[in-house]
Design a protein around this motif. Structure first.
Motif, mmCIF file in Angstrom:
data_model
loop_
_atom_site.group_PDB
_atom_site.id
_atom_site.type_symbol
_atom_site.label_atom_id
_atom_site.label_comp_id
_atom_site.label_asym_id
_atom_site.label_seq_id
_atom_site.Cartn_x
_atom_site.Cartn_y
_atom_site.Cartn_z
ATOM 1 N N ARG A 10 0.914 -1.313 -0.027
ATOM 2 C CA ARG A 10 0.051 -0.081 0.061
ATOM 3 C C ARG A 10 0.931 1.491 -0.082
ATOM 4 N NH1 ARG A 10 -2.487 3.847 2.955
ATOM 5 N NH2 ARG A 10 -4.548 4.523 2.298
ATOM 6 N N ALA A 13 2.061 1.721 -3.438
ATOM 7 C CA ALA A 13 0.893 2.264 -4.282
ATOM 8 C C ALA A 13 0.669 3.659 -3.950
ATOM 9 C CB ALA A 13 -0.207 1.561 -4.303
ATOM 10 N N LEU A 17 0.719 6.603 -6.836
ATOM 11 C CA LEU A 17 -0.579 7.057 -7.615
ATOM 12 C C LEU A 17 -0.907 8.396 -6.263
ATOM 13 C CD1 LEU A 17 -2.521 3.991 -7.531
ATOM 14 C CD2 LEU A 17 -1.230 5.162 -9.330
ATOM 15 N N GLU A 22 -6.834 5.689 -4.514
ATOM 16 C CA GLU A 22 -6.546 4.712 -5.662
ATOM 17 C C GLU A 22 -5.550 3.817 -5.260
ATOM 18 O OE1 GLU A 22 -5.648 6.608 -9.772
ATOM 19 O OE2 GLU A 22 -5.349 8.336 -8.118
ATOM 20 N N ALA A 23 -4.804 4.101 -4.247
ATOM 21 C CA ALA A 23 -3.696 3.101 -3.656
ATOM 22 C C ALA A 23 -4.353 1.793 -3.268
ATOM 23 C CB ALA A 23 -2.958 3.836 -2.651
ATOM 24 N N ALA A 26 -5.613 0.084 -6.186
ATOM 25 C CA ALA A 26 -4.498 -0.837 -6.703
ATOM 26 C C ALA A 26 -4.058 -2.003 -6.062
ATOM 27 C CB ALA A 26 -3.202 0.035 -6.991
ATOM 28 N N VAL A 27 -4.180 -1.786 -4.768
ATOM 29 C CA VAL A 27 -3.690 -3.189 -3.814
ATOM 30 C C VAL A 27 -4.715 -4.296 -4.215
ATOM 31 C CG1 VAL A 27 -3.124 -3.838 -1.663
ATOM 32 C CG2 VAL A 27 -2.179 -1.651 -2.412
ATOM 33 N N LEU A 61 1.942 -5.239 -8.480
ATOM 34 C CA LEU A 61 1.544 -4.222 -8.238
ATOM 35 C C LEU A 61 2.015 -2.964 -8.834
ATOM 36 C CD1 LEU A 61 0.075 -2.371 -5.749
ATOM 37 C CD2 LEU A 61 2.313 -1.856 -5.042
ATOM 38 N N CYS A 65 -0.420 -0.095 -10.929
ATOM 39 C CA CYS A 65 -0.227 1.292 -11.121
ATOM 40 C C CYS A 65 0.345 1.799 -12.244
ATOM 41 C CB CYS A 65 0.887 1.663 -9.860
ATOM 42 S SG CYS A 65 0.417 1.142 -8.100
#
Length: 254
Positions: A10, A13, A17, A22-23, A26-27, A61, A65
């Motif tokens: 996290r 990310a 980002l 958003e993070a 993504a995770v 990841l 991203c």
């Protein structure tokens, strides 16, 4: 999640980002991809083939991203002011600056994500760090190399050969346009295919012209194309047509 604490992913990310929501998305996307792979050879028990352990979590990841960063760049449509705006790192550069420099992810892990050899990824990092330190820290451009690149762009544009144009561009190449260029129909673009399409459509009628002593192109009505190619493919094209911007350039009129 396999092999990497969720908190670490996290943090990666978030660094890439810049947004907590958003993070988190993504995770979660990376977790779903990782769940589709097997537990790996050490965790495998019983007969049958060893499940595919899949790529490292950091690579999964990174791929998620990178796609989001590239999509964000592709959506940029605002005009660009070359003397007010400082262009940030490309998505590939950001990936290296955050994941390698801050979190120690090896170049070998990032190379498949960026579809480059580890040595090429290392070189992107060198370029990104030089830009981040200061513009004066950048190596002096090679006029002969830039002239070859600009001549090749002009020849390919006149032929309408977008495949040749793509081959001259870095995969993460950007085309920036100031307000005057946007009024003239030029739109910002990100990525080699999109930049190649703009050049094929707009640069065919251009002529070579030195811009601040470096090879560039000029096209009607009074648009100037400035290229950056530090060592290898073209990484950026800046299109300036605002009179105040163009007046600040040293152009050799022909």
């Amino acid at each position: 999640m396999r092999a990497a604490p969720r908190a670490r992913l996290r943090a990666m990310a978030l660094g890439l980002l810049g947004s907590a929501p958003e993070a988190d998305r993504a995770v979660r996307a990376a977790e779903r991809t990782l769940a589709s792979y097997g537990p790996g050879p050490r965790a495998h028990r019983g007969p049958g083939p060893v499940p595919d352990p899949g790529p490292p979590p950091e690579a999964v990841l990174a791929r998620v991203c990178l796609g989001r960063l590239r999509a964000r760049e592709a959506r940029r449509t605002e005009p660009w002011d070359p003397w007010s705006d400082s262009p940030g790192p490309t998505p590939a550069e950001r990936l290296i600056l955050v994941l390698h420099d801050r979190f120690g992810v090896p170049y070998e892990t990032l190379a498949p994500v960026l579809e480059r050899a580890p040595a090429a990824v290392r070189q992107i990092g060198v370029r990104a760090r030089a830009r981040a330190r200061a513009a004066e820290a950048m190596p002096a451009p090679d006029p002969a190399h830039l002239r070859t690149a600009v001549d090749a762009v002009l020849a390919a544009a006149r032929e309408g050969d977008t495949a040749a144009l793509r081959s001259l561009l870095d995969p993460d190449a950007v085309l920036r346009a100031d307000t005057g260029a946007v009024r003239g129909g030029v739109r910002p673009a990100h990525g080699a295919p999109a930049v190649a399409r703009v050049l094929a459509a707009r640069a065919a009628a251009a002529r070579p012209v030195p811009v601040d002593g470096a090879p560039g192109l000029a096209a009607a009505p009074d648009a100037v194309y400035v290229f950056t190619a530090p060592a290898g493919p073209i990484t950026s094209v800046d299109v300036l047509a605002d009179p105040p911007h163009v007046s600040r350039l040293a152009l050799a009129r022909t």
